[in-house]
Motif scaffolding. Structure first.
Motif, mmCIF file in Angstrom:
data_model
loop_
_atom_site.group_PDB
_atom_site.id
_atom_site.type_symbol
_atom_site.label_atom_id
_atom_site.label_comp_id
_atom_site.label_asym_id
_atom_site.label_seq_id
_atom_site.Cartn_x
_atom_site.Cartn_y
_atom_site.Cartn_z
ATOM 1 N N ASN A 132 -14.704 9.568 -5.268
ATOM 2 C CA ASN A 132 -14.839 9.852 -3.844
ATOM 3 C C ASN A 132 -16.287 9.674 -3.411
ATOM 4 O O ASN A 132 -17.215 10.135 -4.093
ATOM 5 C CB ASN A 132 -14.386 11.277 -3.532
ATOM 6 N N SER B 162 -8.367 1.302 8.849
ATOM 7 C CA SER B 162 -7.603 2.309 8.099
ATOM 8 C C SER B 162 -7.092 3.408 9.018
ATOM 9 O O SER B 162 -5.928 3.827 8.926
ATOM 10 C CB SER B 162 -8.467 2.910 6.990
ATOM 11 N N GLU C 85 -10.989 2.259 -2.252
ATOM 12 C CA GLU C 85 -9.720 2.860 -1.850
ATOM 13 C C GLU C 85 -9.957 3.460 -0.470
ATOM 14 O O GLU C 85 -10.758 4.392 -0.314
ATOM 15 C CB GLU C 85 -9.296 3.963 -2.821
ATOM 16 N N CYS C 86 -9.289 2.920 0.529
ATOM 17 C CA CYS C 86 -9.474 3.384 1.903
ATOM 18 C C CYS C 86 -8.485 4.519 2.175
ATOM 19 O O CYS C 86 -7.346 4.280 2.586
ATOM 20 C CB CYS C 86 -9.292 2.230 2.877
ATOM 21 N N VAL C 87 -8.924 5.725 1.920
ATOM 22 C CA VAL C 87 -8.066 6.906 2.031
ATOM 23 C C VAL C 87 -8.195 7.501 3.431
ATOM 24 O O VAL C 87 -9.305 7.677 3.946
ATOM 25 C CB VAL C 87 -8.448 7.967 0.978
ATOM 26 N N LYS D 47 -3.512 5.795 1.022
ATOM 27 C CA LYS D 47 -4.639 4.961 0.599
ATOM 28 C C LYS D 47 -4.247 3.500 0.793
ATOM 29 O O LYS D 47 -3.119 3.089 0.516
ATOM 30 C CB LYS D 47 -5.041 5.247 -0.850
ATOM 31 N N SER E 255 1.484 5.388 -2.867
ATOM 32 C CA SER E 255 0.162 5.373 -2.243
ATOM 33 C C SER E 255 0.026 6.377 -1.104
ATOM 34 O O SER E 255 -1.057 6.509 -0.525
ATOM 35 C CB SER E 255 -0.150 3.974 -1.699
#
Length: 295
Positions: free
Chosen positions: A165, A187, A111-113, A209, A230
């Protein structure tokens, strides 16, 4: 239940590849049919009550963002039309507006937060450690403070339960340094673009995300893009530092669930009609505000 609510897909005569909390994926050979239902989840549990129109909002908003960001990174969208798939007419009508034909991709389980503000789990971690996912932040920041620069705070995907995380170094260890750095840079570029566009519409993009996958040797954006599912969206007029902000998403459901006495374990209880209506209105309002700056 409102007639627009699609809690589960009917038998489309297509093999079901995956059923997520909200989306269902059907096999089209070298492509997939991605259907956004009106299901809603909170605390990683799907509720028995749907949110009318939610799937159509998610689909239209994602497609608008995918088109707007194509110059930054390609994406998996092939077409929004369900014609020519061999579906029965009633199924075509049911799926129109909530379905996208997409390329198959090898999902990268990260998950590219990206966070532009200090909120949610990031705020909790900052209070404990002064950092978020290994990214050290200045001392003395308050809840909802705007960060000096957006930060990349990845998580390892977990289809059952909570994502984990991790640091950028851990992503590099698992997926390779080159891939990790590309995920971070793309991102951050996407977040900056989306935050600027959203602010034109009177909305602050607090965090989001994103998901990526491999189409051959090409990295592409997949799943959804900058939806209220998201992303944490705040109306500019409600922004306050140091106190909670009522975001434009499923917050009315979270608040009700917290106060209901439910233990956050399946099965989830039915939702009250007023909270369903308020949540549906919030999802629509995000789309209505953003559509003019993305069309």
């Amino acid at each position: 239940m409102n007639g627009d609510v699609l809690l589960t897909c009917p038998d489309l005569g297509l093999p079901l590849v995956h059923r997520g909390k909200v989306r269902e994926m059907f096999d089209l050979g070298d492509r997939l049919l991605m259907v956004a239902t009106d299901r809603l989840s909170a605390f990683d549990v799907v509720f028995p009550t749907g949110i009318p129109g939610k799937g159509r909002v998610l689909t239209e908003l994602s497609v608008l963002w995918f088109r707007a960001t194509e110059s930054i990174v390609p994406n998996h969208v092939v077409t929004t039309s369900v014609a020519g798939l061999g579906l029965r007419p009633e199924h075509e009508a049911l799926l129109a507006g909530r379905s996208v034909v997409v390329r198959r991709a090898r999902r990268i389980d990260v998950e590219c937060v990206v966070r532009g503000y200090l909120a949610g789990s990031g705020w909790k971690e900052y209070r404990q450690t002064g950092a978020v996912c290994g990214v050290k932040l200045p001392a003395g920041l308050s809840l909802n403070a705007r960060l000096p620069e957006p930060i990349f705070t990845p998580a390892l995907k977990n289809d059952v339960g909570h994502d984990e995380n991790v640091t950028l170094d851990e992503v590099a260890r698992r997926f390779g340094q080159e891939t990790a750095f590309r995920l971070r840079d793309l991102s951050l570029a996407l977040y900056r673009f989306a935050a600027e566009r959203a602010e034109r519409a009177g909305i602050l993009l607090a965090d989001t995300k994103l998901e990526f996958g491999w189409d051959g040797d090409r990295l592409i954006l997949i799943d959804e893009a900058f939806t209220p599912d998201s992303s944490r969206y705040w109306p500019v007029e409600r922004y306050r530092v140091g106190e909670p902000i009522d975001s434009l998403d499923k917050q009315p459901i979270r608040d009700w669930a917290e106060a209901s006495g439910w233990n956050k374990e399946p099965p989830a209880p039915p939702l009250p009609p007023d909270r369903v209506a308020e949540t549906a209105a919030r999802y629509r309002s995000v789309l209505e505000r953003l559509r003019p700056v993305l069309s």
